[in-house]
Motif scaffolding. Structure first.
Motif, PDB file in Angstrom:
ATOM      1  N   ASP A  27      -7.875  17.395  95.366  1.00 14.99           N
ATOM      2  CA  ASP A  27      -8.954  17.974  96.372  1.00 14.99           C
ATOM      3  C   ASP A  27      -8.526  19.227  96.886  1.00 14.99           C
ATOM      4  O   ASP A  27      -7.059  19.423  97.267  1.00 14.99           O
ATOM      5  N   GLU A  28      -9.192  20.393  97.375  1.00 18.56           N
ATOM      6  CA  GLU A  28      -8.797  21.533  97.872  1.00 18.56           C
ATOM      7  C   GLU A  28      -8.160  21.224  99.350  1.00 18.56           C
ATOM      8  O   GLU A  28      -7.381  22.184  99.709  1.00 18.56           O
ATOM      9  N   GLU A  29      -8.705  20.368 100.005  1.00 13.84           N
ATOM     10  CA  GLU A  29      -8.328  20.050 101.402  1.00 13.84           C
ATOM     11  C   GLU A  29      -7.484  19.020 101.370  1.00 13.84           C
ATOM     12  O   GLU A  29      -6.745  18.781 102.616  1.00 13.84           O
ATOM     13  N   TRP A  30      -6.665  18.692 100.232  1.00  9.57           N
ATOM     14  CA  TRP A  30      -5.549  17.578 100.428  1.00  9.57           C
ATOM     15  C   TRP A  30      -4.010  18.519 100.815  1.00  9.57           C
ATOM     16  O   TRP A  30      -4.061  19.605 100.624  1.00  9.57           O
ATOM     17  N   SER A  31      -3.565  18.007 101.738  1.00  8.65           N
ATOM     18  CA  SER A  31      -2.384  18.224 102.209  1.00  8.65           C
ATOM     19  C   SER A  31      -1.181  17.146 102.572  1.00  8.65           C
ATOM     20  O   SER A  31      -1.712  15.982 102.223  1.00  8.65           O
ATOM     21  N   GLN A  32      -0.191  17.606 103.008  1.00  3.60           N
ATOM     22  CA  GLN A  32       0.820  16.658 103.389  1.00  3.60           C
ATOM     23  C   GLN A  32       1.317  16.832 104.767  1.00  3.60           C
ATOM     24  O   GLN A  32       1.284  18.150 105.199  1.00  3.60           O
ATOM     25  N   GLN A  33       1.832  15.746 105.532  1.00  4.10           N
ATOM     26  CA  GLN A  33       2.271  15.832 106.935  1.00  4.10           C
ATOM     27  C   GLN A  33       3.103  14.676 107.261  1.00  4.10           C
ATOM     28  O   GLN A  33       3.232  13.563 106.691  1.00  4.10           O
TER      29      GLN A  33
END
Length: 413
Positions: A243-249
């Motif tokens: 997904d485009e909004e996927w991220s890591q934190q």
């Protein structure tokens, strides 16, 4: 009473420092600051200065020494962090990762020496374990294990409800047709598994193999808060990594549970390749399946991964370069497998970074865009707690969590 409380606090702080100090070599000569690779000439004098501050006092460093040690720690971490992020991770020299680990170690020790809250010291240890390389016989792991009992037990914030009362309604999995169901087998012998599944590369669901693992009785959301709530880990944010909004934190396990397990709408996944090395208490609750001994590598070559998240998280259809045992501890997962022989019908991404991932949404395929997807034959299952799915190397697999779920995967050659 205030004076007594202050004295007790000072006594406890001194006792903790003595415990922490005992984890390190007795003198400066015993801490050689050896680096496995070249770093810039300005770095070693900074490391030696930090070491001198640590060993300069007969006992615990004073306030001025602790503050100076903290400043040096900040410099070492900031400088090495730039090197860690200057290019592809595989090109980062081990020496710079060790410098970062030393920076985190000295920073954590400065926090303890100053008598401040231990939460930051534990976070620094975790950052060093995640991004650095082992130094001083894995001193960071030993330090965080010594500090953790002195922290208050972390509990998820934001609700008074028990975590398991939060239920997300998920779409039911597709009906499993008998001819597509992955076979199940109860505790096969090594020979039977090798001859009938490993050698011919056939998927199978193993039952009874993990019944004796302590995690089957111990693990729950509350247990993770108690054992690992204060620990900082990487979290994947979003339903799936394509997904485009996927991220890591980076966040603590407690914050992850509050924001993504107990919240109604947020979707996040703790997908961690280092969790069991970072938190050995969890590794003690699982076992490497005996069938891994049939592989070509050593036990140390086996990669153990953790997958913890709410219902609705998805691993898109993809393949991995090693054999995989996916062990389900709690929750259920819908899983679909495709043979590598069907690769061309699965439309892998053309980009190098996603070449092992299909473009097709398995449960809602665009057959106009991907018409040959219907030609690909598949097998499927609902993986239940206590079951282990054998996924042969290069087999394509799609995974959807039907509810709050924790899985452990073992990648082996």
């Amino acid at each position: 009473m205030a004076a007594t409380g202050s004295a007790e606090g000072a006594s406890g702080s001194s006792a903790l420092w003595a415990e922490v100090r005992a984890l390190l070599p007795r003198d400066e000569e015993g801490l050689p600051l050896a680096l496995s690779g070249e770093v810039e000439d300005c770095v070693l004098p900074l490391l030696r200065r930090a070491r001198a501050l640590l060993y300069g006092a007969a006992g615990r460093p004073g306030a001025a020494a602790a503050a100076a040690l903290e400043r040096l720690s900040d410099i070492l971490r900031d400088y090495s962090w730039e090197k860690l992020n200057a290019g592809p991770w595989r090109e980062v020299g081990k020496g710079w990762r060790q410098v970062y680990a030393y920076g985190c170690l000295f920073g954590a020790l400065a926090e303890v020496a100053a008598g401040r809250s231990l939460a930051r010291a534990v976070r620094l240890c975790d950052l060093g374990l995640l991004m650095g390389a082992a130094v001083l016989d894995n001193a960071l792991a030993r330090l965080v294990r010594a500090l953790q009992p002195h922290l208050p037990r972390a509990a998820p914030r934001g609700t008074s409800k028990p975590p398991f009362q939060r239920v997300r309604l998920q779409p039911p999995p597709p009906a499993l047709r008998p001819q597509e169901v992955i076979p199940h087998l109860h505790c096969p012998s090594l020979e039977h598994f090798r001859d009938n599944y490993l050698v011919p590369q056939r998927p199978v669901v193993l039952e009874g193999v993990m019944d004796h693992w302590p995690c089957m009785k111990k693990w729950s959301v509350d247990y993770f808060c108690q054992v690992a709530g204060c620990r900082t880990v990487p979290v994947e944010l979003g339903a799936r990594y394509t997904d485009e909004e996927w991220s890591q934190q980076l966040m603590t396990v407690s914050d992850f549970i509050s924001q993504y397990i107990m919240a109604e709408n947020n979707v996040g996944y703790l997908a961690q390749h280092q969790l069991f090395d970072q938190i050995p208490e969890l590794k003690e609750d699982i076992s490497i399946p005996d069938y891994c001994c049939l592989g070509e590598g050593e036990e140390d070559d086996i990669t153990i991964n953790a997958w913890f998240g709410p219902g609705g998280t998805i691993s898109p259809l993809h393949q991995d370069p090693q054999q995989n045992f996916l062990a389900q501890v709690f929750g259920r997962k819908y899983i679909r497998l495709y043979s590598p022989q069907d690769s061309e019908n699965l439309y892998p991404h053309e980009s190098q970074i996603l070449h092992n991932t299909s473009q097709v949404d398995v449960e809602d395929p665009d057959l106009v865009k991907f018409p040959n997807f219907t030609k690909a034959e598949f097998q499927s299952c609902i993986l239940m707690p206590g079951q282990i799915l054998f996924i042969p190397v290069k087999y394509w697999h799609y995974v959807r969590s039907l509810e709050l779920s924790f899985s452990v995967s073992f990648w082996w050659s």
